[in-house]
Design a protein around this motif. Structure first.
Motif, PDB file in Angstrom:
ATOM      1  N   GLY A  28      14.101  -0.355  -4.286  1.00 60.39           N
ATOM      2  CA  GLY A  28      14.895  -1.392  -3.632  1.00 60.39           C
ATOM      3  C   GLY A  28      16.128  -1.745  -4.432  1.00 60.39           C
ATOM      4  O   GLY A  28      17.217  -1.935  -3.878  1.00 60.39           O
ATOM      5  N   LEU A  29      15.968  -1.826  -5.743  1.00 57.90           N
ATOM      6  CA  LEU A  29      17.120  -2.116  -6.595  1.00 57.90           C
ATOM      7  C   LEU A  29      18.146  -0.984  -6.544  1.00 57.90           C
ATOM      8  O   LEU A  29      19.359  -1.226  -6.540  1.00 57.90           O
TER       9      LEU A  29
ATOM     10  N   THR B 104      16.414  -5.133   0.437  1.00 57.87           N
ATOM     11  CA  THR B 104      15.695  -6.399   0.538  1.00 57.87           C
ATOM     12  C   THR B 104      14.246  -6.175   0.942  1.00 57.87           C
ATOM     13  O   THR B 104      13.328  -6.767   0.365  1.00 57.87           O
TER      14      THR B 104
ATOM     15  N   ILE C  61       9.897  -1.785  -5.944  1.00 57.65           N
ATOM     16  CA  ILE C  61      10.921  -2.687  -6.457  1.00 57.65           C
ATOM     17  C   ILE C  61      12.091  -1.886  -7.021  1.00 57.65           C
ATOM     18  O   ILE C  61      13.261  -2.183  -6.753  1.00 57.65           O
TER      19      ILE C  61
ATOM     20  N   VAL D  59      12.220  -4.487  -2.016  1.00 48.96           N
ATOM     21  CA  VAL D  59      11.926  -5.404  -3.112  1.00 48.96           C
ATOM     22  C   VAL D  59      10.882  -6.431  -2.685  1.00 48.96           C
ATOM     23  O   VAL D  59       9.938  -6.711  -3.434  1.00 48.96           O
TER      24      VAL D  59
END
Length: 75
Positions: free
Chosen positions: A42-43, A15, A39, A18
Motif C-alpha cells: 500500500g505504501l 488506502t 501495508i 494499508v
C-alpha cells in the motif's frame, strides 16, 4: 487526463491495502506476515501515485512556462 484517473486509482488502492494490512495485523489473522506485506505494498502504491502526480504537475508547469519563454526571447 488518463494519468489522473490512474493516479486516483493508485491512491484508492494504497488506502485499501494499508487499511486491510492494519486490520490483518490487528486481528492477527495470519502467521506469515501477510499484513505487513499488504501495508508495504500500500505504501508503494501511494508512492507511485505521488510520483505520477509530480510528473503531471511538472508537465503542467512546462506547458505554462513555454509561451512565457518564447515571449522573453522575442523581446
Amino acid at each position: 487526463m488518463k494519468d489522473r484517473n490512474l493516479e486516483k486509482l493508485f491512491y484508492k488502492l494504497a488506502t485499501l491495502l494499508v487499511a486491510c494490512g492494519i486490520a490483518v495485523r490487528f486481528f492477527d489473522l495470519s502467521e506469515n506476515m501477510l499484513g505487513l506485506h499488504m501495508i508495504l505494498s500500500g505504501l508503494l502504491a501511494g508512492l507511485v501515485a505521488i510520483l505520477l502526480h509530480m510528473r503531471h504537475a511538472n508537465e503542467m508547469e512546462q506547458k505554462k512556462s513555454a509561451p512565457q519563454e518564447k515571449q522573453l526571447k522575442k523581446n
